[in-house]
Design a protein around this motif. Sequence first.
Motif, mmCIF file in Angstrom:
data_model
loop_
_atom_site.group_PDB
_atom_site.id
_atom_site.type_symbol
_atom_site.label_atom_id
_atom_site.label_comp_id
_atom_site.label_asym_id
_atom_site.label_seq_id
_atom_site.Cartn_x
_atom_site.Cartn_y
_atom_site.Cartn_z
ATOM 1 N N ALA A 49 33.458 39.329 52.840
ATOM 2 C CA ALA A 49 34.312 40.468 51.692
ATOM 3 C C ALA A 49 33.226 40.743 50.508
ATOM 4 O O ALA A 49 32.561 42.066 49.439
ATOM 5 C CB ALA A 49 35.322 40.899 51.591
ATOM 6 N N LYS A 50 33.260 39.474 49.936
ATOM 7 C CA LYS A 50 32.816 39.108 48.354
ATOM 8 C C LYS A 50 30.926 39.292 48.503
ATOM 9 O O LYS A 50 31.015 40.360 47.596
ATOM 10 C CB LYS A 50 33.114 37.608 47.564
ATOM 11 N N ARG A 105 36.252 48.402 40.827
ATOM 12 C CA ARG A 105 36.169 49.135 41.454
ATOM 13 C C ARG A 105 34.316 49.953 40.820
ATOM 14 O O ARG A 105 33.919 50.980 41.709
ATOM 15 C CB ARG A 105 37.449 50.514 41.181
ATOM 16 N N GLY A 106 34.170 49.916 39.671
ATOM 17 C CA GLY A 106 33.174 50.583 38.976
ATOM 18 C C GLY A 106 31.610 49.694 39.060
ATOM 19 O O GLY A 106 30.905 49.786 38.967
ATOM 20 N N GLY A 107 31.805 47.946 39.661
ATOM 21 C CA GLY A 107 30.646 47.398 39.591
ATOM 22 C C GLY A 107 31.021 45.920 38.868
ATOM 23 O O GLY A 107 31.876 45.746 38.148
ATOM 24 N N ILE A 108 29.772 45.893 38.412
ATOM 25 C CA ILE A 108 29.446 44.569 37.968
ATOM 26 C C ILE A 108 28.638 45.009 36.512
ATOM 27 O O ILE A 108 28.809 43.688 35.923
ATOM 28 C CB ILE A 108 28.989 43.680 38.908
ATOM 29 N N ASP A 109 28.670 46.338 36.247
ATOM 30 C CA ASP A 109 28.026 46.412 34.713
ATOM 31 C C ASP A 109 29.247 46.941 33.615
ATOM 32 O O ASP A 109 30.065 47.550 34.241
ATOM 33 C CB ASP A 109 27.311 47.327 35.362
ATOM 34 N N PHE A 144 35.072 47.303 47.022
ATOM 35 C CA PHE A 144 36.168 45.941 46.191
ATOM 36 C C PHE A 144 37.457 46.279 46.288
ATOM 37 O O PHE A 144 38.420 44.568 46.630
ATOM 38 C CB PHE A 144 35.975 46.870 44.702
ATOM 39 N N PHE A 145 38.281 47.615 46.377
ATOM 40 C CA PHE A 145 39.192 46.693 47.656
ATOM 41 C C PHE A 145 39.505 45.762 48.395
ATOM 42 O O PHE A 145 40.199 44.960 48.668
ATOM 43 C CB PHE A 145 39.457 48.800 47.921
ATOM 44 N N HIS A 146 38.710 46.137 49.726
ATOM 45 C CA HIS A 146 38.440 45.099 50.692
ATOM 46 C C HIS A 146 38.379 43.215 50.608
ATOM 47 O O HIS A 146 38.801 42.735 50.721
ATOM 48 C CB HIS A 146 37.832 44.851 51.715
#
Length: 551
Positions: free
Chosen positions: A350-351, A404-408, A162-164
């Motif tokens: 990256a996405k 950073r924790g994802g998509i949930d 996610f950072f990248h």
Amino acid sequence: MLQSLSIRDVVLIEKLDLEFGEGLSVLTGETGAGKSILLDALGLALGARADGNLIRQGAEKSQVIATFKVSSLDQISGILSENEIPFEDGNLLLKRILGRDGRSKSFVNDVPVSLSFLRDVGGRLLEIHGQFDRLLDANAHLEALDRFSAAENDLSQVSDSFFHYQKAKKALDEAISNLQNSQVREAYLKVSIEDLRALSPKIDEESTLLEKRKQVAHQSKIANATEEALSSLLGDQITTRLGQAHKSLARIEEYISDRVNPILSQLDEALNLVQSAAFDVQDLHTQVLDDHQSLQEIDERLYALRQMARKHQVEADNLSVLFQEMEAEFGRLSQGEAGLEDLEKASNQAKSHYYKLAMRLSEKRKVAAENLAIQLKSELEPLKLGHVQFEVQFETLPEERWGRGGIDTISFVVATNPGSAPGPLAKIASGGELSRLMLALKVVLSDKMAIPTMIFDEIDTGTGGAVADAMGKRLKSLSKGVQILAITHSPQVATSGDHHIHVFKIIEEGAPRTDVIVLEPQDRIEEVARMLSGANITEEARAQALRLLGR
């Protein structure tokens, strides 16, 4: 783990030094004896909000020191080193001093710290859970599920990805913004270049025109002067006299050549200079007569140059240089979209990589959620909550909320009655149900715990018999991996402890005072018997206490 607690002048406690052991420690005592005061005092050391009402009557300040032994440095060493706090041998001392005016001083290993920092450190070492605690609110659910699923490595990869992705997206967004700005600039340049091309300024043209203007303004004077000069230079008188002088001296050259020759050379040079000057004057005279540019034309040209110079805020003589610079910049800007394609490609890659890792993490979480529900079900049965339906609800976040924790985003929900719709724990479960649900969940998550010490404050309220016995067993099981302190009114829970701490109130000189002792085996039998039968302890109660302790 919590090693010791030192309390000075907190409510009914004048002086108390208490040590704690590993495993399960139970705290018992009659209602009003002061068990809650211990929690209030410990809360002070952990950074809880407080006021002067906690200070014992007659004292000017309260002081609480909590000493911890930290076995894993990962959870605490980072923030300590960042704040230059010494940390040796795994010992950590949290101290809080509270004044009568409500102001307090906080220390970690005797280094002064802010209250928020003390709270941060304390929150990493100990959790306090009460009957109506909101531990299981939605903000903590995802972290708990990730611990259960052992997804730390997956979560770390998602976080890095996610950072990248954000970095690549930011570069693209900035490039798009710059391109939009450059397109505005490009349009401006295009118009300006067309204007300058139409004007076609020359290098140092203003200076040249100013000189020419002087010439045009005095054209007649210049023509007359050059005509007169030509007449003088090209007339017979000057050249004839020079020629005669040359001819006369040439006749005596053979007699005194060393003296005459230099003079003859000078006369030759003079004649040449006169002729050369005549040619130059003739050219100037011709130019003046042939220059048909009027004074008005020159003034109009000067006005146009100066107006353009003011528009671009440059000197009129530099318009030609500005024209060249604008053409070069326009050429560069027209190539800007080529680099945008590369940035867009990098952002999309990256996405895509982030989404792939986030989806993998999401699937792992969903599998873990099913296992969590199954294991929790087996823990709820002995706690008389077998009818409770527990599930983890998932919601996929929209792209703008990815992180950073994802998509949930998830939430733990329960249905406590058959056929009822599941809802949030704190709203659906009753106080007793919530306590047991919390305990069962902690047992299931016990080997994933990040907090080394937990305190349960009367979570057995309203229970008894087999349910209380089941709660005691689960607290005992939980204490194998985490230090547990349980404040209880239940004999079944009390007899499950490895250590038994008795809180009581005494009257000295007409004033009440809270004190604490660690019970020896025989004293422990008496305390459990009191819990079973009340103030009048019977032999049957003692026998029952002995049986419970003998388990």
